[in-house]
Design a protein around this motif. Sequence first.
Motif, PDB file in Angstrom:
ATOM      1  N   ARG A 197      -5.040 -13.742  -4.262  1.00 55.98           N
ATOM      2  CA  ARG A 197      -5.737 -12.843  -3.351  1.00 55.98           C
ATOM      3  C   ARG A 197      -6.537 -13.550  -2.264  1.00 55.98           C
ATOM      4  O   ARG A 197      -6.523 -13.117  -1.111  1.00 55.98           O
ATOM      5  N   HIS A 206      -3.504   3.027  -4.474  1.00 54.68           N
ATOM      6  CA  HIS A 206      -3.705   1.641  -4.047  1.00 54.68           C
ATOM      7  C   HIS A 206      -4.213   1.592  -2.609  1.00 54.68           C
ATOM      8  O   HIS A 206      -5.062   0.751  -2.266  1.00 54.68           O
ATOM      9  N   LYS A 265      -9.610  -5.109  -7.187  1.00 56.41           N
ATOM     10  CA  LYS A 265     -10.445  -3.982  -6.811  1.00 56.41           C
ATOM     11  C   LYS A 265     -11.227  -3.407  -7.992  1.00 56.41           C
ATOM     12  O   LYS A 265     -11.808  -2.332  -7.890  1.00 56.41           O
ATOM     13  N   HIS A 306       0.826  -1.219   0.000  1.00 56.52           N
ATOM     14  CA  HIS A 306       0.000   0.000   0.000  1.00 56.52           C
ATOM     15  C   HIS A 306       0.856   1.265   0.000  1.00 56.52           C
ATOM     16  O   HIS A 306       0.618   2.192   0.775  1.00 56.52           O
ATOM     17  N   THR A 314      -7.937  -0.116  -1.611  1.00 56.67           N
ATOM     18  CA  THR A 314      -8.003  -1.239  -0.679  1.00 56.67           C
ATOM     19  C   THR A 314      -8.682  -0.870   0.634  1.00 56.67           C
ATOM     20  O   THR A 314      -8.932  -1.757   1.468  1.00 56.67           O
TER      21      THR A 314
END
Length: 275
Positions: free
Chosen positions: A154, A78, A244, A73, A82
């Motif tokens: 993921r 990003h 995402k 991150h 998230t």
Amino acid sequence: MRFVSFTRDGAASWGRIGPDGAIIDLGAHETDLKSAIAAGKLSADLDGPSLARGEVRLLPIVPNPAKFLCVGHNYESHRVETGRDPTDHPSIFTRFADTLIGADDPIVRPTASTDLDYEAELAVVIGRGGRNIPEAEAMDHIAGYTCFNDASVRDWQWHSRQFTPGKNFPGTGPLGPELVTPDEIDDLPSVRVESVLNGTVMQSATLDHMLFPVPVIIAYISQFTPLAPGDVIATGTPGGVGAKRTPPVWMAPGDTIEVRISGVGTLSSTVVAEA
């Protein structure tokens, strides 16, 4: 200068990219690129046999790093996608060296999951080790830069708050194709990092969008663990990851994913199913 690690006829070596694009085999000077970095031998003065690109199979640029550390991150885009809260310190996790693959190897989608995502990242290779490295001196500890795809499984990453399982499936860490020495990069903050999936740009951001720039990352990490020549730090990925998107975009067998970093190179990988 640009360097590669490779195998030829089953033997591992390393070399420098010559002006004509050929690989100058420097294996007679040091056994591998990590040893050459430690010995201070990333030099244009060394010579060796010239090899055509088609004669070799590229390895991960550092096949045997003692430490491979990743920053999570680290781009605002990003972090936002998230839903992570802002933090005062970088989020650090690790990859195992045996998950790394070279530019000539495919990314392997495991049988355990189909939720395989891409993450384009600039990777920093440490040239001079140390502990408690000051930010003002951090750039002097860099041997060079390369491309990295932190391909992530993921659902396994999200089994808990710990990233480790989803980041360490075999065959999911392409690293390369070349190590580019710092003198090749005029303006690091303006370097652009992109991922391109089957010809479509999925991620794109310049390094000045990092929440924690490279010197901050090196200084922070070196406070809790000593860094050594050949250690690798993956500096984070921009927004636009497949997980995402609506609907999510997962990499599938037959796909081609590229990591493009201006001034550093292009790392292109195909995706295959685990046998």
